[in-house]
Design a protein around this motif. Structure first.
Motif, mmCIF file in Angstrom:
data_model
loop_
_atom_site.group_PDB
_atom_site.id
_atom_site.type_symbol
_atom_site.label_atom_id
_atom_site.label_comp_id
_atom_site.label_asym_id
_atom_site.label_seq_id
_atom_site.Cartn_x
_atom_site.Cartn_y
_atom_site.Cartn_z
ATOM 1 N N ASP A 167 -1.866 -34.437 -31.175
ATOM 2 C CA ASP A 167 -1.530 -33.132 -31.357
ATOM 3 C C ASP A 167 -1.866 -32.728 -32.710
ATOM 4 O O ASP A 167 -2.492 -31.324 -32.612
ATOM 5 C CB ASP A 167 -0.028 -33.036 -31.931
ATOM 6 C CG ASP A 167 0.597 -33.238 -30.520
ATOM 7 O OD1 ASP A 167 0.230 -32.873 -29.689
ATOM 8 O OD2 ASP A 167 1.946 -33.680 -30.504
ATOM 9 N N ALA A 168 -1.790 -33.258 -33.814
ATOM 10 C CA ALA A 168 -2.863 -32.877 -34.892
ATOM 11 C C ALA A 168 -4.579 -32.221 -34.474
ATOM 12 O O ALA A 168 -4.407 -32.177 -35.277
ATOM 13 C CB ALA A 168 -2.438 -34.070 -36.472
ATOM 14 N N LEU A 169 -4.804 -33.619 -34.075
ATOM 15 C CA LEU A 169 -6.410 -33.675 -33.608
ATOM 16 C C LEU A 169 -6.571 -32.527 -32.645
ATOM 17 O O LEU A 169 -7.399 -31.330 -33.115
ATOM 18 C CB LEU A 169 -6.694 -34.578 -32.721
ATOM 19 C CG LEU A 169 -7.593 -35.912 -34.153
ATOM 20 C CD1 LEU A 169 -7.683 -36.885 -33.325
ATOM 21 C CD2 LEU A 169 -9.290 -35.471 -34.742
ATOM 22 N N THR A 170 -6.022 -32.348 -31.396
ATOM 23 C CA THR A 170 -6.028 -30.217 -30.380
ATOM 24 C C THR A 170 -5.658 -29.779 -31.564
ATOM 25 O O THR A 170 -6.543 -28.605 -31.890
ATOM 26 C CB THR A 170 -4.988 -30.828 -29.701
ATOM 27 O OG1 THR A 170 -5.152 -32.188 -29.290
ATOM 28 C CG2 THR A 170 -5.103 -29.991 -28.321
ATOM 29 N N ALA A 171 -4.942 -29.280 -32.734
ATOM 30 C CA ALA A 171 -4.368 -27.830 -32.998
ATOM 31 C C ALA A 171 -5.297 -28.156 -33.844
ATOM 32 O O ALA A 171 -6.258 -26.557 -34.403
ATOM 33 C CB ALA A 171 -3.325 -28.544 -34.145
ATOM 34 N N SER A 172 -6.847 -28.944 -35.097
ATOM 35 C CA SER A 172 -6.899 -28.505 -35.900
ATOM 36 C C SER A 172 -7.961 -28.112 -35.314
ATOM 37 O O SER A 172 -9.226 -27.497 -35.252
ATOM 38 C CB SER A 172 -7.958 -29.509 -36.644
ATOM 39 O OG SER A 172 -6.125 -30.459 -37.614
ATOM 40 N N LEU A 173 -8.698 -29.239 -34.101
ATOM 41 C CA LEU A 173 -9.657 -28.422 -33.078
ATOM 42 C C LEU A 173 -9.592 -27.547 -32.680
ATOM 43 O O LEU A 173 -10.881 -26.287 -32.844
ATOM 44 C CB LEU A 173 -10.493 -29.588 -32.488
ATOM 45 C CG LEU A 173 -10.807 -31.033 -33.096
ATOM 46 C CD1 LEU A 173 -11.051 -32.011 -32.000
ATOM 47 C CD2 LEU A 173 -12.514 -30.056 -33.091
ATOM 48 N N ASP A 174 -9.093 -26.463 -32.087
ATOM 49 C CA ASP A 174 -8.746 -25.512 -31.670
ATOM 50 C C ASP A 174 -8.358 -24.746 -32.545
ATOM 51 O O ASP A 174 -9.599 -22.867 -32.263
ATOM 52 C CB ASP A 174 -6.840 -25.399 -30.635
ATOM 53 C CG ASP A 174 -7.146 -25.892 -29.537
ATOM 54 O OD1 ASP A 174 -7.960 -26.342 -29.420
ATOM 55 O OD2 ASP A 174 -5.427 -26.133 -28.967
ATOM 56 N N ILE A 175 -8.306 -23.773 -33.901
ATOM 57 C CA ILE A 175 -8.349 -23.777 -34.823
ATOM 58 C C ILE A 175 -9.636 -23.300 -35.531
ATOM 59 O O ILE A 175 -10.176 -22.489 -35.387
ATOM 60 C CB ILE A 175 -7.354 -23.912 -35.927
ATOM 61 C CG1 ILE A 175 -6.054 -23.588 -35.851
ATOM 62 C CG2 ILE A 175 -7.408 -23.049 -37.382
ATOM 63 C CD1 ILE A 175 -5.043 -24.617 -36.368
ATOM 64 N N ILE A 176 -10.200 -24.536 -35.507
ATOM 65 C CA ILE A 176 -11.557 -24.193 -35.812
ATOM 66 C C ILE A 176 -12.594 -23.965 -34.593
ATOM 67 O O ILE A 176 -13.225 -23.172 -34.901
ATOM 68 C CB ILE A 176 -12.392 -26.322 -35.889
ATOM 69 C CG1 ILE A 176 -12.182 -26.566 -37.031
ATOM 70 C CG2 ILE A 176 -13.656 -26.046 -35.682
ATOM 71 C CD1 ILE A 176 -12.351 -28.314 -37.467
ATOM 72 N N ASN A 177 -12.537 -24.335 -33.311
ATOM 73 C CA ASN A 177 -13.187 -23.818 -32.425
ATOM 74 C C ASN A 177 -12.854 -21.839 -32.315
ATOM 75 O O ASN A 177 -13.408 -21.048 -31.788
ATOM 76 C CB ASN A 177 -12.702 -23.709 -30.929
ATOM 77 C CG ASN A 177 -13.312 -25.300 -30.591
ATOM 78 O OD1 ASN A 177 -14.264 -25.615 -31.743
ATOM 79 N ND2 ASN A 177 -12.522 -26.313 -30.261
ATOM 80 N N TYR A 178 -11.557 -21.657 -32.868
ATOM 81 C CA TYR A 178 -10.901 -19.965 -32.868
ATOM 82 C C TYR A 178 -11.809 -19.486 -34.231
ATOM 83 O O TYR A 178 -12.318 -18.001 -33.810
ATOM 84 C CB TYR A 178 -9.319 -20.337 -33.387
ATOM 85 C CG TYR A 178 -8.713 -18.574 -32.646
ATOM 86 C CD1 TYR A 178 -8.516 -18.127 -32.378
ATOM 87 C CD2 TYR A 178 -9.010 -17.887 -34.361
ATOM 88 C CE1 TYR A 178 -8.132 -16.484 -32.121
ATOM 89 C CE2 TYR A 178 -9.100 -16.700 -34.369
ATOM 90 C CZ TYR A 178 -8.011 -16.012 -33.289
ATOM 91 O OH TYR A 178 -7.645 -14.374 -33.157
ATOM 92 N N PHE A 179 -11.956 -19.884 -35.016
ATOM 93 C CA PHE A 179 -12.527 -19.051 -35.980
ATOM 94 C C PHE A 179 -14.490 -19.124 -35.629
ATOM 95 O O PHE A 179 -15.260 -18.749 -36.492
ATOM 96 C CB PHE A 179 -12.269 -19.792 -37.464
ATOM 97 C CG PHE A 179 -11.643 -19.674 -38.457
ATOM 98 C CD1 PHE A 179 -11.000 -18.214 -38.049
ATOM 99 C CD2 PHE A 179 -10.180 -20.031 -37.958
ATOM 100 C CE1 PHE A 179 -9.664 -17.883 -39.203
ATOM 101 C CE2 PHE A 179 -9.316 -19.358 -39.092
ATOM 102 C CZ PHE A 179 -8.941 -18.443 -39.520
ATOM 103 N N GLY A 180 -14.893 -20.127 -35.531
ATOM 104 C CA GLY A 180 -16.369 -20.341 -34.749
ATOM 105 C C GLY A 180 -16.611 -19.666 -33.214
ATOM 106 O O GLY A 180 -17.321 -19.497 -33.438
#
Length: 491
Positions: A167-180
């Motif tokens: 969950d921690a990795l998924t949330a972090s990656l989704d946020i990175i993808n959203y901003f990127g």
């Protein structure tokens, strides 16, 4: 109502709620257990139970701080880990204040260029408001979808709490993808520029507690560790997105996905690159990089060489392996990384064109020098590498950190090595130099240039202690000074 003894069947829910509201607001009742104990006289009447749940919602919003947005419906996994449930009210309970559980993970995230964006947008308030709303609302939405709780800290920092490494990795990656990726955004978030994020994730260790303060804020070593990992990610990649994690997070992720595969594991979306042990203010942490960009997956191809170097530095194998393992890593990296052909500036040679093949040729030169006992030349090759690789765009910073640290150790040793050789040349000058050379040698001591030329001749003499023997002896004598550890941030 001024006292619960005044409660009657005719008492309205609003009057009863107002009575409890005043006591909750004054902190007289700041936990659900305290509320339930205080409200015991009226709990016999089941029609009061919905009102008690309203009071619980108020307590949650006022006193749960970081976790004020967490409910059983939206964060089932976190709720099980963080809340002491009530047997009579299954959707209510008390927040744990000291947590020592393995299923808790913290991700600390930081937006690159946030300050510059604010400065550049100071005359465009709509852009500033758009970023502010995006950070506050969209990150909360994304983290909730990933069963995580998030909170904004100090402008551009975000903290996420999750109940699993996945969950921690998924949330972090989704946020990175959203901003990127602007195409993922809707509304006024679409006008924001591409923003990069560094993240540090830690957790999964029962021996390290997390403290939730009376005001609901987070405290403890886990939070500090996540912040230091985020700083390390920022050091390694100051302009691009990067995620650093502890080795324990990686092990937890593997265990979780062995049981039930997540979309991350099914799609092979992340590769975990071992980055060795990093020291943060005296605390040593085994770390990994979560590589998620397809263009950086080439790191997988030199992971074996990287692991060998990490192991040899950890075991202080300066006599046998470190130099050669470093050369193997540099050569393999040059072979598998994206092709480059750049014109670089050097202090002595001026501008020189450098390519992947140039690096491999320099590696071969270094290996030959080291194997032949030409240690001065071998260390000089390392310094040439530092000048060269430091100028290559997007060259892996971790390798540069190892290269820089190893150069420092060898450079210190080289000074002792050359001093020992020069001393021995002086002591054995009569055996090394014959005839006029001997007389010239002693005379040349007063003339530095000629003296150095003769000492260069002397270094090749078979009369001296074999270079390899001298080098290895000095390594053993300086063993404590040769211990190698990567540091991040302030020592």
């Amino acid at each position: 109502m001024k006292d619960l003894t005044e409660y009657r069947d005719s008492t309205s829910d609003q009057e009863l709620f107002s009575f409890f509201y005043d006591r909750i607001l004054s902190r007289e009742l700041s936990t659900f257990s305290a509320l339930k104990e205080f409200a015991a006289p009226v709990l016999k009447d089941k029609k009061t139970h919905p009102m008690i749940m309203r009071c619980f919602e108020l307590i949650r919003r006022l006193y749960w701080g970081f976790f004020s947005g967490m409910t059983l419906a939206t964060h089932k996994k976190l709720w099980r880990e963080l809340v002491i449930p009530d047997k009579d009210f299954p959707d209510a309970g008390d927040l744990k204040r000291t947590i020592s559980i393995s299923n808790l993970y913290i991700s600390m995230m930081d937006i690159h260029g946030y300050t510059k964006f604010c400065q550049d947008s100071r005359k465009n308030l709509s852009m500033l408001h758009a970023l502010d709303r995006t950070i506050n609302n969209e990150i909360r939405r994304i983290s909730t979808q990933c069963q995580s709780v998030s909170q904004r800290e100090r402008g551009d920092e975000m903290v996420l709490i999750s109940a699993s490494a996945t969950d921690a990795l998924t949330a972090s990656l989704d946020i990175i993808n959203y901003f990127g990726d602007a195409s993922l955004r809707t509304g006024d978030a679409g006008i924001l520029p591409i923003l990069k994020i560094s993240a540090g994730i830690t957790g999964g260790n029962t021996s390290i507690p997390l403290i939730i303060t009376e005001s609901g804020n987070l405290s403890g070593f886990l939070l500090n560790t996540a912040a230091r990992l985020q700083t390390r990610a920022n050091e390694l990649s100051p302009r691009e997105s990067r995620i650093m994690i502890t080795k324990q997070v990686y092990l937890s992720y593997v265990k979780e996905n062995n049981a039930v595969k997540s979309p991350l594991a099914t799609n092979d979306a992340v590769y975990f690159f071992d980055t060795g042990t990093i020291e943060f203010k005296g605390v040593q942490l085994p770390t990994c990089e979560a590589v998620f960009k397809p263009e950086e997956r080439y790191k997988e191809q030199f992971s074996e060489e990287m692991n060998k170097l990490i192991a040899s530095t950890k075991d202080s194998l300066w006599e046998q392996r470190i130099y050669l393992d470093l050369m193997d890593l540099l050569a393999k990296t040059a072979a598998v990384m994206p092709r480059f052909n750049v014109n670089l500036k050097f202090p002595v040679n001026g501008r020189v064109t450098v390519s992947n093949d140039t690096v491999k040729e320099l590696c071969q030169k270094g290996v030959e020098a080291y194997n032949q006992g030409e240690y001065s030349t071998a260390v000089l090759v390392l310094k040439q590498f530092m000048l060269l690789l430091d100028q290559i765009p997007n060259y892996d910073r971790l390798i540069l950190d190892y290269l820089r640290g190893i150069i420092d150790k060898y450079d210190t040793l080289l000074k002792s090595y050359e001093a020992a050789i020069n001393k021995e040349i002086d002591e054995k000058a009569q055996q090394i130099f014959k005839g006029n050379n001997q007389k010239t040698y002693y005379t040349a001591k007063s003339g530095a240039s000629l003296y150095e030329e003769l000492r260069s001749i002397g270094r090749k003499s078979t009369v001296l202690t074999p270079k390899k023997t001298l080098w290895l002896n000095l390594l053993r004598q300086n063993k404590n000074e040769m211990e190698f550890t990567l540091h991040s941030g302030k020592k």
